[in-house]
Design a protein around this motif. Structure first.
Motif, PDB file in Angstrom:
ATOM      1  N   LYS A  22       0.834  -1.205   0.000  1.00 47.61           N
ATOM      2  CA  LYS A  22       0.000   0.000   0.000  1.00 47.61           C
ATOM      3  C   LYS A  22       0.867   1.253   0.000  1.00 47.61           C
ATOM      4  CE  LYS A  22      -3.088   2.614   3.016  1.00 47.61           C
ATOM      5  NZ  LYS A  22      -3.866   3.201   1.921  1.00 47.61           N
ATOM      6  N   THR A  23       1.820   1.309   0.894  1.00 40.98           N
ATOM      7  CA  THR A  23       2.626   2.516   1.011  1.00 40.98           C
ATOM      8  C   THR A  23       3.523   2.705  -0.202  1.00 40.98           C
ATOM      9  OG1 THR A  23       4.302   1.296   2.290  1.00 40.98           O
ATOM     10  CG2 THR A  23       2.610   2.459   3.527  1.00 40.98           C
ATOM     11  N   GLN A  24       4.073   1.627  -0.737  1.00 43.82           N
ATOM     12  CA  GLN A  24       5.012   1.751  -1.845  1.00 43.82           C
ATOM     13  C   GLN A  24       4.307   2.003  -3.173  1.00 43.82           C
ATOM     14  OE1 GLN A  24       8.143   2.178  -1.790  1.00 43.82           O
ATOM     15  NE2 GLN A  24       8.545   1.713   0.342  1.00 43.82           N
ATOM     16  N   LEU A  25       3.111   1.483  -3.342  1.00 42.12           N
ATOM     17  CA  LEU A  25       2.370   1.768  -4.568  1.00 42.12           C
ATOM     18  C   LEU A  25       1.894   3.221  -4.578  1.00 42.12           C
ATOM     19  CD1 LEU A  25       0.267  -1.513  -4.932  1.00 42.12           C
ATOM     20  CD2 LEU A  25       2.151  -0.774  -6.410  1.00 42.12           C
ATOM     21  N   ALA A  26       1.510   3.727  -3.421  1.00 36.30           N
ATOM     22  CA  ALA A  26       1.028   5.105  -3.340  1.00 36.30           C
ATOM     23  C   ALA A  26       2.172   6.111  -3.327  1.00 36.30           C
ATOM     24  CB  ALA A  26       0.173   5.285  -2.079  1.00 36.30           C
ATOM     25  N   LYS A  27       3.274   5.756  -2.637  1.00 33.56           N
ATOM     26  CA  LYS A  27       4.404   6.675  -2.518  1.00 33.56           C
ATOM     27  C   LYS A  27       5.699   5.871  -2.451  1.00 33.56           C
ATOM     28  CE  LYS A  27       6.197  10.536   0.248  1.00 33.56           C
ATOM     29  NZ  LYS A  27       6.029  11.321   1.503  1.00 33.56           N
ATOM     30  N   THR A  37       8.674   0.281  -8.467  1.00 32.43           N
ATOM     31  CA  THR A  37       8.450   1.029  -9.708  1.00 32.43           C
ATOM     32  C   THR A  37       8.964   0.259 -10.923  1.00 32.43           C
ATOM     33  OG1 THR A  37      10.490   2.295  -9.309  1.00 32.43           O
ATOM     34  CG2 THR A  37       8.394   3.281  -8.622  1.00 32.43           C
ATOM     35  N   LEU A  38      10.050  -0.462 -10.768  1.00 34.44           N
ATOM     36  CA  LEU A  38      10.532  -1.300 -11.866  1.00 34.44           C
ATOM     37  C   LEU A  38       9.498  -2.364 -12.219  1.00 34.44           C
ATOM     38  CD1 LEU A  38      14.305  -1.793 -10.946  1.00 34.44           C
ATOM     39  CD2 LEU A  38      13.409  -0.634 -12.971  1.00 34.44           C
ATOM     40  N   ALA A  39       8.904  -2.959 -11.189  1.00 33.95           N
ATOM     41  CA  ALA A  39       7.867  -3.962 -11.425  1.00 33.95           C
ATOM     42  C   ALA A  39       6.665  -3.341 -12.125  1.00 33.95           C
ATOM     43  CB  ALA A  39       7.445  -4.601 -10.108  1.00 33.95           C
ATOM     44  N   GLN A  40       6.301  -2.121 -11.716  1.00 38.66           N
ATOM     45  CA  GLN A  40       5.171  -1.439 -12.340  1.00 38.66           C
ATOM     46  C   GLN A  40       5.442  -1.101 -13.803  1.00 38.66           C
ATOM     47  OE1 GLN A  40       1.997  -0.750 -10.846  1.00 38.66           O
ATOM     48  NE2 GLN A  40       2.903  -2.303  -9.533  1.00 38.66           N
ATOM     49  N   ASN A  41       6.697  -0.798 -14.136  1.00 33.50           N
ATOM     50  CA  ASN A  41       7.045  -0.544 -15.535  1.00 33.50           C
ATOM     51  C   ASN A  41       6.703  -1.740 -16.408  1.00 33.50           C
ATOM     52  OD1 ASN A  41      10.133   1.218 -14.677  1.00 33.50           O
ATOM     53  ND2 ASN A  41       8.030   1.944 -14.736  1.00 33.50           N
ATOM     54  N   ASP A  65       3.131  14.731 -16.480  1.00 31.18           N
ATOM     55  CA  ASP A  65       2.941  13.393 -15.915  1.00 31.18           C
ATOM     56  C   ASP A  65       2.665  13.550 -14.425  1.00 31.18           C
ATOM     57  OD1 ASP A  65       3.402  10.880 -14.638  1.00 31.18           O
ATOM     58  OD2 ASP A  65       4.745  10.239 -16.237  1.00 31.18           O
ATOM     59  N   ILE A  66       1.489  13.121 -13.988  1.00 29.41           N
ATOM     60  CA  ILE A  66       1.145  13.125 -12.567  1.00 29.41           C
ATOM     61  C   ILE A  66       1.496  11.760 -11.991  1.00 29.41           C
ATOM     62  CG2 ILE A  66      -0.729  13.247 -10.884  1.00 29.41           C
ATOM     63  CD1 ILE A  66      -2.178  15.132 -12.805  1.00 29.41           C
ATOM     64  N   GLY A  67       2.448  11.742 -11.053  1.00 29.47           N
ATOM     65  CA  GLY A  67       2.889  10.478 -10.452  1.00 29.47           C
ATOM     66  C   GLY A  67       3.905   9.774 -11.324  1.00 29.47           C
ATOM     67  N   TYR A  68       4.992  10.459 -11.663  1.00 33.50           N
ATOM     68  CA  TYR A  68       5.949   9.945 -12.651  1.00 33.50           C
ATOM     69  C   TYR A  68       6.802   8.782 -12.157  1.00 33.50           C
ATOM     70  CZ  TYR A  68       8.835  13.415 -10.126  1.00 33.50           C
ATOM     71  OH  TYR A  68       9.464  14.167  -9.170  1.00 33.50           O
ATOM     72  N   GLY A  69       6.831   8.519 -10.862  1.00 28.09           N
ATOM     73  CA  GLY A  69       7.586   7.369 -10.353  1.00 28.09           C
ATOM     74  C   GLY A  69       9.053   7.452 -10.715  1.00 28.09           C
ATOM     75  N   ASN A  70       9.576   6.379 -11.285  1.00 23.20           N
ATOM     76  CA  ASN A  70      11.006   6.361 -11.637  1.00 23.20           C
ATOM     77  C   ASN A  70      11.319   7.076 -12.949  1.00 23.20           C
ATOM     78  OD1 ASN A  70      10.133   4.547 -13.575  1.00 23.20           O
ATOM     79  ND2 ASN A  70      11.108   2.754 -12.657  1.00 23.20           N
ATOM     80  N   GLY A  71      10.306   7.663 -13.579  1.00 15.77           N
ATOM     81  CA  GLY A  71      10.529   8.461 -14.786  1.00 15.77           C
ATOM     82  C   GLY A  71      10.608   7.672 -16.071  1.00 15.77           C
ATOM     83  N   LEU A  97      15.410   9.697  -8.455  1.00  9.39           N
ATOM     84  CA  LEU A  97      15.569   8.580  -9.384  1.00  9.39           C
ATOM     85  C   LEU A  97      15.171   8.974 -10.804  1.00  9.39           C
ATOM     86  CD1 LEU A  97      16.241   5.605  -9.791  1.00  9.39           C
ATOM     87  CD2 LEU A  97      13.888   5.036  -9.136  1.00  9.39           C
ATOM     88  N   ALA A  98      14.044   9.668 -10.949  1.00  7.89           N
ATOM     89  CA  ALA A  98      13.576  10.068 -12.280  1.00  7.89           C
ATOM     90  C   ALA A  98      14.523  11.078 -12.921  1.00  7.89           C
ATOM     91  CB  ALA A  98      12.170  10.648 -12.188  1.00  7.89           C
TER      92      ALA A  98
END
Length: 230
Positions: A22-27, A37-41, A65-71, A97-98
């Motif tokens: 929960k915490t890592q998917l949201a932030k 974030t790599l897994a989400q890519n 981009d809203i919520g760009y994560g690792n870019g 990271l991004a």
């Protein structure tokens, strides 16, 4: 050290694993956030492709981009489009990271990344040709205010793109469902977007079996702007 913590959580406490997700998917934060974030890519590559299909291709477009994560998505777009890119994310670690991921574009003032929330974005009114977000709409704590902000920063006729998993996905995947998040059916998200000033709103099926969809809408105010691509 963080990887050891993850291993311990997986082995001993499924509840804590869910909380970690929960915490890592949201932030996303730290090394664990990098892994998430790599897994989400990989998991979301079809959503990435859908967003690319609908972003404006004209030279010089301003794209947020809203919520760009690792870019990763910004990098993909930068490699293909002659545009100016902006990004906002609530994680300082993701900004670091991004920025590394997109070092060339940042150095050349083609990309501008900041830390902040969608409910209060530091951009001028009618600034962007396109605003997109991938897999983040569930985390918006004040969805009405967030959507109002999206509309505010869009130019008249500007395009909003929201790639998402439908409510049915979360209902079937209980491990990803959390009380303080909001999930939408395609119809619900379409009606929500329209109620906040978007028109020509469509929801495209990305992968029905995986409950993946992509909403496209335009800010009212420019009758000459083309509607979203079919």
């Amino acid at each position: 050290m963080e990887l050891k913590k993850v291993k311990a959580l997986v082995v001993t406490t499924p509840k804590n694993v869910k909380n970690l997700m929960k915490t890592q998917l949201a932030k996303p934060e730290g090394k664990i956030g990098e892994l998430f974030t790599l897994a989400q890519n990989v998991i979301n590559f079809k959503l990435y492709n859908a967003v690319y299909n609908f972003v404006p291709k004209q030279a010089g477009a301003r794209i947020l981009d809203i919520g760009y994560g690792n870019g990763d998505m910004l990098k993909r777009l930068d490699e293909k489009l002659d545009a100016q890119f902006y990004g906002i994310d609530i994680s300082q670690d993701m900004k670091v990271l991004a920025t590394k991921t997109n070092a060339r574009a940042v150095a050349q003032d083609k990309m501008f990344l900041c830390v902040g929330g969608v409910e209060d974005m530091p951009y001028e009114d009618r600034f962007f040709d396109c605003v997109y977000t991938i897999n983040t709409v569930y985390f918006w704590q004040d969805a009405d205010k967030a959507m109002d902000e999206v509309v505010r920063v869009l130019k008249d006729g500007g395009r909003f793109i929201c790639a998402f998993y439908s409510k049915a996905y979360f209902e079937r995947s209980k491990g990803y469902q959390f009380e303080d998040e909001t999930y939408y059916t395609p119809r619900e998200l379409k009606e929500f977007a329209a109620a906040h000033g978007l028109e020509n709103v469509k929801v495209k099926v990305v992968d029905e079996k995986k409950f993946m969809y992509c909403l496209i809408g335009e800010k009212r105010g420019n009758d000459d702007t083309d509607s979203a691509d079919e």
